[in-house]
Design a protein around this motif. Structure first.
Motif, short mmCIF file in Angstrom:
data_model
loop_
_atom_site.label_atom_id
_atom_site.label_comp_id
_atom_site.label_asym_id
_atom_site.label_seq_id
_atom_site.Cartn_x
_atom_site.Cartn_y
_atom_site.Cartn_z
N MET A 1 -17.01 -59.14 -34.34
CA MET A 1 -17.94 -59.32 -35.44
C MET A 1 -18.37 -60.78 -35.46
O MET A 1 -17.53 -61.68 -35.54
N VAL A 2 -19.64 -61.02 -35.41
CA VAL A 2 -20.19 -62.37 -35.45
C VAL A 2 -20.65 -62.65 -36.87
O VAL A 2 -21.30 -61.82 -37.49
N ARG A 3 -20.27 -63.83 -37.38
CA ARG A 3 -20.69 -64.23 -38.73
C ARG A 3 -21.31 -65.62 -38.64
O ARG A 3 -20.69 -66.55 -38.16
N LEU A 4 -22.53 -65.73 -39.14
CA LEU A 4 -23.27 -66.97 -39.11
C LEU A 4 -22.94 -67.82 -40.33
O LEU A 4 -22.84 -67.31 -41.43
N ALA A 5 -22.74 -69.13 -40.12
CA ALA A 5 -22.48 -70.05 -41.23
C ALA A 5 -23.69 -70.09 -42.13
O ALA A 5 -24.83 -69.85 -41.69
N PRO A 6 -23.51 -70.43 -43.43
CA PRO A 6 -24.65 -70.48 -44.36
C PRO A 6 -25.81 -71.36 -43.87
O PRO A 6 -26.97 -71.02 -44.07
N ASN A 7 -25.51 -72.46 -43.18
CA ASN A 7 -26.58 -73.34 -42.71
C ASN A 7 -27.14 -72.91 -41.35
O ASN A 7 -28.07 -73.52 -40.84
N GLY A 8 -26.57 -71.87 -40.74
CA GLY A 8 -27.06 -71.33 -39.48
C GLY A 8 -26.71 -72.14 -38.25
O GLY A 8 -27.14 -71.82 -37.14
N ARG A 9 -25.89 -73.17 -38.39
CA ARG A 9 -25.60 -74.04 -37.25
C ARG A 9 -24.33 -73.69 -36.49
O ARG A 9 -24.11 -74.19 -35.40
N ARG A 10 -23.50 -72.84 -37.08
CA ARG A 10 -22.26 -72.44 -36.41
C ARG A 10 -22.07 -70.95 -36.63
O ARG A 10 -22.65 -70.35 -37.53
N LEU A 11 -21.23 -70.34 -35.81
CA LEU A 11 -20.92 -68.94 -35.96
C LEU A 11 -19.48 -68.70 -35.58
O LEU A 11 -18.88 -69.46 -34.84
N THR A 12 -18.93 -67.64 -36.17
CA THR A 12 -17.58 -67.24 -35.79
C THR A 12 -17.71 -65.99 -34.94
O THR A 12 -18.59 -65.16 -35.15
N ALA A 13 -16.82 -65.87 -33.96
CA ALA A 13 -16.81 -64.70 -33.10
C ALA A 13 -15.48 -64.66 -32.36
O ALA A 13 -14.80 -65.67 -32.23
N PHE A 23 -18.17 -71.35 -32.92
CA PHE A 23 -19.07 -71.83 -31.90
C PHE A 23 -20.29 -72.46 -32.55
O PHE A 23 -20.73 -72.03 -33.61
N ASP A 24 -20.86 -73.48 -31.87
CA ASP A 24 -22.14 -74.03 -32.30
C ASP A 24 -23.20 -73.03 -31.87
O ASP A 24 -23.10 -72.42 -30.81
N SER A 39 -17.33 -76.37 -26.58
CA SER A 39 -16.95 -77.07 -27.81
C SER A 39 -16.39 -76.12 -28.88
O SER A 39 -16.23 -76.52 -30.02
N ALA A 40 -16.08 -74.89 -28.52
CA ALA A 40 -15.56 -73.92 -29.50
C ALA A 40 -14.26 -74.41 -30.10
O ALA A 40 -13.44 -75.04 -29.43
N VAL A 41 -14.07 -74.12 -31.38
CA VAL A 41 -12.87 -74.54 -32.10
C VAL A 41 -11.93 -73.34 -32.23
O VAL A 41 -12.35 -72.26 -32.63
N VAL A 50 -12.58 -63.46 -41.95
CA VAL A 50 -13.25 -62.66 -42.97
C VAL A 50 -14.70 -63.12 -43.13
O VAL A 50 -15.61 -62.31 -43.22
N GLY A 51 -14.93 -64.42 -43.18
CA GLY A 51 -16.28 -64.95 -43.32
C GLY A 51 -16.27 -66.40 -43.72
O GLY A 51 -15.22 -67.02 -43.84
N TRP A 52 -17.45 -66.95 -43.93
CA TRP A 52 -17.62 -68.35 -44.27
C TRP A 52 -17.52 -68.55 -45.78
O TRP A 52 -18.17 -67.84 -46.55
N ILE A 53 -16.73 -69.56 -46.19
CA ILE A 53 -16.64 -69.94 -47.60
C ILE A 53 -17.77 -70.92 -47.92
O ILE A 53 -18.37 -70.88 -48.97
N ASP A 54 -18.04 -71.82 -46.99
CA ASP A 54 -19.15 -72.76 -47.06
C ASP A 54 -19.47 -73.16 -45.64
O ASP A 54 -18.98 -72.55 -44.70
N ASP A 55 -20.28 -74.20 -45.44
CA ASP A 55 -20.68 -74.60 -44.09
C ASP A 55 -19.55 -75.17 -43.25
O ASP A 55 -19.69 -75.30 -42.04
N LYS A 56 -18.44 -75.54 -43.89
CA LYS A 56 -17.35 -76.20 -43.18
C LYS A 56 -16.06 -75.40 -43.11
O LYS A 56 -15.16 -75.75 -42.36
#
Length: 154
Positions: A1-13, A23-24, A39-41, A50-56
């Motif tokens: 499941m891919v989830r995009l950060a609120p600002n659209g600059r990062r994603l989780t996968a 990932f950026d 550069s993946a963290v 589960v998802g993004w709480i905020d951009d960070k």
């Protein structure tokens, strides 16, 4: 499941054979490869995002069962753990989706290793604060069952 950060600059996968979870986003469309994911963290101890709480920060379920906020840049846990079910209760909680403001999330509560439940049985869904304050609120609805999936919270 891919989830995009609120600002659209990062994603989780979760990407097999590539290191990391956050990932950026690419400057243009393209394939996620070992080179583009360099550069993946890695979110250490994160069993499920589960998802993004905020951009960070993202909300993760850790290996022991509780949830916690994790810094998406460093991979380190931030703040206290959020236990949705009490120890000894014999239940597991699976994170489904985070609200757009990052203040709440929905969990499905079930017996361990039994995500499907009894056929046609109502699902046990709860809304929980990402800050750990307050009690979980049951989500009721005649159309929700163990087969329900939450794609987004609007």
């Amino acid at each position: 499941m891919v989830r995009l950060a609120p600002n659209g600059r990062r994603l989780t996968a979760t990407v097999p054979r590539l290191f990391g979870h956050v990932f950026d986003t690419l400057g243009s469309s393209g394939t996620l490869t070992a080179k583009s994911a360099r550069s993946a963290v890695l979110l250490s101890g994160c069993l499920g995002i589960v998802g993004w709480i905020d951009d960070k920060r993202v909300l993760c379920r850790d290996k022991a069962g509780p949830f916690r906020a994790v810094d998406a840049r460093t991979g380190r846990a931030k703040g206290a753990t959020l236990a949705v079910v009490r120890e000894g209760e014999g239940l597991a909680a699976e994170g489904m989706v985070v609200s757009p403001d990052g203040e709440k999330f929905v969990v499905a509560v079930h017996l361990p290793n039994d995500r499907s439940g009894e056929p046609n049985a109502l699902g046990d869904f709860r809304v929980v604060s990402t800050s750990g304050e307050g009690r979980a609120t049951p989500v009721s609805g005649g159309s929700l069952s163990h087969n329900s999936v939450f794609m987004a919270w609007r």
